[in-house]
Design a protein around this motif. Structure first.
Motif, PDB file in Angstrom:
ATOM      1  N   ASP A 157       0.826  -1.209   0.000  1.00  0.00           N
ATOM      2  CA  ASP A 157       0.000   0.000   0.000  1.00  0.00           C
ATOM      3  C   ASP A 157       0.857   1.255   0.000  1.00  0.00           C
ATOM      4  OD1 ASP A 157      -2.405  -1.462   0.082  1.00  0.00           O
ATOM      5  OD2 ASP A 157      -2.302  -1.642   2.261  1.00  0.00           O
ATOM      6  N   LEU A 158       1.992   1.222   0.701  1.00  0.00           N
ATOM      7  CA  LEU A 158       2.914   2.352   0.652  1.00  0.00           C
ATOM      8  C   LEU A 158       3.576   2.461  -0.713  1.00  0.00           C
ATOM      9  CD1 LEU A 158       4.801   2.160   4.092  1.00  0.00           C
ATOM     10  CD2 LEU A 158       2.910   3.678   3.480  1.00  0.00           C
ATOM     11  N   VAL A 159       4.069   1.328  -1.209  1.00  0.00           N
ATOM     12  CA  VAL A 159       4.783   1.315  -2.489  1.00  0.00           C
ATOM     13  C   VAL A 159       3.889   1.798  -3.625  1.00  0.00           C
ATOM     14  CG1 VAL A 159       5.781  -0.233  -4.211  1.00  0.00           C
ATOM     15  CG2 VAL A 159       6.440  -0.448  -1.815  1.00  0.00           C
ATOM     16  N   SER A 160       2.633   1.405  -3.610  1.00  0.00           N
ATOM     17  CA  SER A 160       1.707   1.760  -4.691  1.00  0.00           C
ATOM     18  C   SER A 160       1.012   3.091  -4.455  1.00  0.00           C
ATOM     19  CB  SER A 160       0.661   0.651  -4.861  1.00  0.00           C
ATOM     20  OG  SER A 160      -0.092   0.483  -3.670  1.00  0.00           O
ATOM     21  N   MET A 161       1.371   3.782  -3.376  1.00  0.00           N
ATOM     22  CA  MET A 161       0.759   5.055  -3.008  1.00  0.00           C
ATOM     23  C   MET A 161      -0.755   4.935  -2.881  1.00  0.00           C
ATOM     24  SD  MET A 161       2.889   8.169  -4.730  1.00  0.00           S
ATOM     25  CE  MET A 161       4.564   8.530  -4.226  1.00  0.00           C
ATOM     26  N   ARG A 162      -1.165   3.895  -2.206  1.00  0.00           N
ATOM     27  CA  ARG A 162      -2.582   3.699  -1.893  1.00  0.00           C
ATOM     28  C   ARG A 162      -2.701   3.376  -0.402  1.00  0.00           C
ATOM     29  NH1 ARG A 162      -3.931  -0.496  -6.749  1.00  0.00           N
ATOM     30  NH2 ARG A 162      -2.004  -1.372  -5.898  1.00  0.00           N
ATOM     31  N   ASN A 163      -2.040   4.186   0.421  1.00  0.00           N
ATOM     32  CA  ASN A 163      -1.950   3.859   1.842  1.00  0.00           C
ATOM     33  C   ASN A 163      -3.170   4.277   2.649  1.00  0.00           C
ATOM     34  OD1 ASN A 163      -1.457   6.672   2.762  1.00  0.00           O
ATOM     35  ND2 ASN A 163       0.531   6.429   1.754  1.00  0.00           N
ATOM     36  N   GLY A 164      -4.000   5.167   2.125  1.00  0.00           N
ATOM     37  CA  GLY A 164      -5.233   5.550   2.803  1.00  0.00           C
ATOM     38  C   GLY A 164      -5.071   6.612   3.873  1.00  0.00           C
ATOM     39  N   MET A 165      -3.858   7.111   4.111  1.00  0.00           N
ATOM     40  CA  MET A 165      -3.655   8.118   5.146  1.00  0.00           C
ATOM     41  C   MET A 165      -3.978   9.519   4.639  1.00  0.00           C
ATOM     42  SD  MET A 165      -0.253   6.821   7.212  1.00  0.00           S
ATOM     43  CE  MET A 165       0.750   6.441   5.778  1.00  0.00           C
ATOM     44  N   ALA A 166      -4.315  10.404   5.572  1.00  0.00           N
ATOM     45  CA  ALA A 166      -4.636  11.781   5.221  1.00  0.00           C
ATOM     46  C   ALA A 166      -3.438  12.435   4.540  1.00  0.00           C
ATOM     47  CB  ALA A 166      -5.016  12.562   6.469  1.00  0.00           C
ATOM     48  N   SER A 167      -3.677  13.038   3.390  1.00  0.00           N
ATOM     49  CA  SER A 167      -2.606  13.620   2.589  1.00  0.00           C
ATOM     50  C   SER A 167      -3.198  14.610   1.606  1.00  0.00           C
ATOM     51  CB  SER A 167      -1.850  12.516   1.835  1.00  0.00           C
ATOM     52  OG  SER A 167      -0.896  13.060   0.933  1.00  0.00           O
ATOM     53  N   GLY A 168      -2.390  15.574   1.206  1.00  0.00           N
ATOM     54  CA  GLY A 168      -2.828  16.499   0.173  1.00  0.00           C
ATOM     55  C   GLY A 168      -2.735  15.927  -1.219  1.00  0.00           C
ATOM     56  N   CYS A 169      -2.228  14.708  -1.316  1.00  0.00           N
ATOM     57  CA  CYS A 169      -2.049  14.028  -2.605  1.00  0.00           C
ATOM     58  C   CYS A 169      -1.196  14.894  -3.532  1.00  0.00           C
ATOM     59  CB  CYS A 169      -3.385  13.637  -3.209  1.00  0.00           C
ATOM     60  SG  CYS A 169      -4.347  12.530  -2.132  1.00  0.00           S
ATOM     61  N   PHE A 170      -1.349  14.734  -4.837  1.00  0.00           N
ATOM     62  CA  PHE A 170      -0.398  15.382  -5.745  1.00  0.00           C
ATOM     63  C   PHE A 170      -0.423  16.894  -5.611  1.00  0.00           C
ATOM     64  CE2 PHE A 170       1.058  17.105  -9.807  1.00  0.00           C
ATOM     65  CZ  PHE A 170       2.284  16.464  -9.921  1.00  0.00           C
ATOM     66  N   PHE A 203      -5.508   5.803  -5.144  1.00  0.00           N
ATOM     67  CA  PHE A 203      -4.173   6.344  -5.343  1.00  0.00           C
ATOM     68  C   PHE A 203      -4.099   7.763  -4.797  1.00  0.00           C
ATOM     69  CE2 PHE A 203      -1.236   8.991  -7.784  1.00  0.00           C
ATOM     70  CZ  PHE A 203      -0.058   8.299  -7.595  1.00  0.00           C
ATOM     71  N   CYS A 204      -3.019   8.062  -4.103  1.00  0.00           N
ATOM     72  CA  CYS A 204      -2.770   9.408  -3.595  1.00  0.00           C
ATOM     73  C   CYS A 204      -1.258   9.608  -3.518  1.00  0.00           C
ATOM     74  CB  CYS A 204      -3.409   9.590  -2.219  1.00  0.00           C
ATOM     75  SG  CYS A 204      -3.024  11.168  -1.407  1.00  0.00           S
ATOM     76  N   TYR A 205      -0.742  10.502  -4.323  1.00  0.00           N
ATOM     77  CA  TYR A 205       0.694  10.794  -4.328  1.00  0.00           C
ATOM     78  C   TYR A 205       1.085  11.328  -2.956  1.00  0.00           C
ATOM     79  CZ  TYR A 205       5.151  12.628  -6.091  1.00  0.00           C
ATOM     80  OH  TYR A 205       6.480  12.890  -6.312  1.00  0.00           O
ATOM     81  N   ASP A 206       1.947  10.597  -2.251  1.00  0.00           N
ATOM     82  CA  ASP A 206       2.162  10.879  -0.838  1.00  0.00           C
ATOM     83  C   ASP A 206       3.624  10.677  -0.467  1.00  0.00           C
ATOM     84  OD1 ASP A 206       1.207  11.387   1.913  1.00  0.00           O
ATOM     85  OD2 ASP A 206       1.724   9.287   2.236  1.00  0.00           O
ATOM     86  N   SER A 207       4.361  11.775  -0.310  1.00  0.00           N
ATOM     87  CA  SER A 207       5.776  11.685   0.021  1.00  0.00           C
ATOM     88  C   SER A 207       6.039  11.120   1.415  1.00  0.00           C
ATOM     89  CB  SER A 207       6.431  13.058  -0.129  1.00  0.00           C
ATOM     90  OG  SER A 207       6.537  13.411  -1.496  1.00  0.00           O
ATOM     91  N   PRO A 208       5.280  11.490   2.458  1.00  0.00           N
ATOM     92  CA  PRO A 208       5.540  10.897   3.771  1.00  0.00           C
ATOM     93  C   PRO A 208       5.429   9.369   3.772  1.00  0.00           C
ATOM     94  CG  PRO A 208       4.252  12.886   4.038  1.00  0.00           C
ATOM     95  CD  PRO A 208       4.298  12.601   2.563  1.00  0.00           C
ATOM     96  N   GLY A 209       4.532   8.827   2.979  1.00  0.00           N
ATOM     97  CA  GLY A 209       4.437   7.366   2.878  1.00  0.00           C
ATOM     98  C   GLY A 209       5.702   6.758   2.313  1.00  0.00           C
ATOM     99  N   MET A 210       6.333   7.456   1.363  1.00  0.00           N
ATOM    100  CA  MET A 210       7.592   6.983   0.810  1.00  0.00           C
ATOM    101  C   MET A 210       8.697   7.028   1.865  1.00  0.00           C
ATOM    102  SD  MET A 210       7.482   6.091  -2.469  1.00  0.00           S
ATOM    103  CE  MET A 210       5.959   5.228  -2.100  1.00  0.00           C
ATOM    104  N   HIS A 211       8.633   8.024   2.750  1.00  0.00           N
ATOM    105  CA  HIS A 211       9.652   8.129   3.795  1.00  0.00           C
ATOM    106  C   HIS A 211       9.542   6.955   4.770  1.00  0.00           C
ATOM    107  CE1 HIS A 211      12.805   9.965   5.998  1.00  0.00           C
ATOM    108  NE2 HIS A 211      12.072  10.288   7.058  1.00  0.00           N
ATOM    109  N   LEU A 212       8.332   6.491   5.024  1.00  0.00           N
ATOM    110  CA  LEU A 212       8.163   5.325   5.895  1.00  0.00           C
ATOM    111  C   LEU A 212       8.885   4.106   5.325  1.00  0.00           C
ATOM    112  CD1 LEU A 212       4.397   5.600   6.930  1.00  0.00           C
ATOM    113  CD2 LEU A 212       6.414   6.078   8.345  1.00  0.00           C
ATOM    114  N   LEU A 213       8.944   3.997   3.997  1.00  0.00           N
ATOM    115  CA  LEU A 213       9.624   2.858   3.382  1.00  0.00           C
ATOM    116  C   LEU A 213      11.111   2.842   3.729  1.00  0.00           C
ATOM    117  CD1 LEU A 213       8.007   2.745  -0.174  1.00  0.00           C
ATOM    118  CD2 LEU A 213       7.645   1.141   1.709  1.00  0.00           C
TER     119      LEU A 213
END
Length: 304
Positions: A157-170, A203-213
């Motif tokens: 879910d993180l890798v595919s940017m479908r993590n479901g967390m609150a985000s401003g997306c792209f 899908f939601c473009y989410d940089s913090p999710g990438m940082h978790l990886l």
């Protein structure tokens, strides 16, 4: 920096790095709607450096390249470098002041592509599984807003940017990123966000999710993200001159701020063109490379 891969041409343009047909080097890329070409083994592997060729020897009109370079100068287009690799040979390598190519350049959000590629390599090595729960890697932390949806969120879910967390997306990714960076613990801030969707659904473009990886990779491998990248990706390709920024806790930025030289970034494209193989070694699985250029999500307003 901008990078464009078309057929067997790899173009690096300094400024913002984008991989078009390549699908941006990993699983999250939504607009790669074709298959990579089947290529024979190259004449050589550019581990020790790229060989050069005249454009005409590689089927390219040098007059058109010269016109392009001149147009960039005349229109003062804000780029730092332009590199074109065709059939494994550099046919154009130009730099624009003040950048001269002698030091690594920030590749911005292409770092996300490298980050997910490192996750793929860790999966290949059996150190991670895509269906593992994200929260399982942070058992030593007290995580806010820990509902069932967050407990179910996986690495995929993180890798595919479908993590479901609150985000401003792209459109609002920068403010979302700024909010995380305004805290003293960026990983904690990324984890603590409320859930707004079921993981894996939108899908939601989410940089913090990438940082978790980045933190997950370090926990799973016992190595920093940069050390793991050097050992398993950069060094095998002959990439030595690398810089990467870290957060207050010492985690390398999973969403950006990796610095590479143009000729080294081009090696990543060459790796993808050859389905993750490099000089007799499978660096990243061919199946991951194939998946990376397929559509996995659809953006609102996406007409393809």
């Amino acid at each position: 920096m901008k990078t464009i891969l078309k057929s067997k041409v790899w173009i690096w343009v300094g400024g913002v790095l984008v991989l078009v047909l390549l699908g941006t080097l990993a699983y999250i890329y939504l607009l790669g709607r074709g298959n990579l070409p089947s290529l024979p083994a190259p004449d050589y592997w550019p581990t020790q450096g790229w060989q050069t060729s005249t454009p005409e020897q590689q089927g390219i009109d040098s007059a058109q390249l010269a016109e392009m370079v001149q147009t960039i100068q005349e229109k003062q287009i804000a780029i730092d470098s332009l590199m074109i690799v065709r059939n494994g040979y550099v046919v154009l390598d130009a730099y624009y002041s003040p950048y001269d190519g002698s030091f690594p350049h920030d590749v911005a959000s292409v770092t996300k592509s490298v980050m997910t590629t490192l996750i793929a390599i860790a999966v290949d090595q059996g150190k991670l599984q895509l269906d593992q729960k994200v929260v399982s890697f942070f058992s030593n932390r007290t995580i806010a807003n820990l509902d069932e949806r967050k407990k179910d969120m996986t690495i995929l879910d993180l890798v595919s940017m479908r993590n479901g967390m609150a985000s401003g997306c792209f459109a609002g990714d920068e403010p979302t990123l700024d909010a995380m960076r305004a805290t003293s613990d960026w990983i904690q801030a990324a984890l603590d966000r409320k859930m707004v969707d079921e993981p894996g659904t939108h899908f939601c473009y989410d940089s913090p999710g990438m940082h978790l990886l980045s933190a997950i990779l370090q926990e799973a491998t016992g190595m920093t993200t940069l050390d793991f990248a050097r050992q398993n990706l950069f060094e095998p390709l002959g990439i030595h001159d690398v810089a990467w920024e870290i957060d207050p806790q010492g985690y390398y930025h999973g969403w950006g701020d990796l610095h590479l030289k143009p000729e080294d970034a081009a090696k990543l494209g060459f790796l993808w063109l050859h389905r993750g193989a490099w000089d007799g070694r499978q660096i990243v699985s061919a199946s991951w490379v194939s998946d990376s250029v397929q559509a996995h999500s659809r953006l609102v307003g996406d007409e393809y």
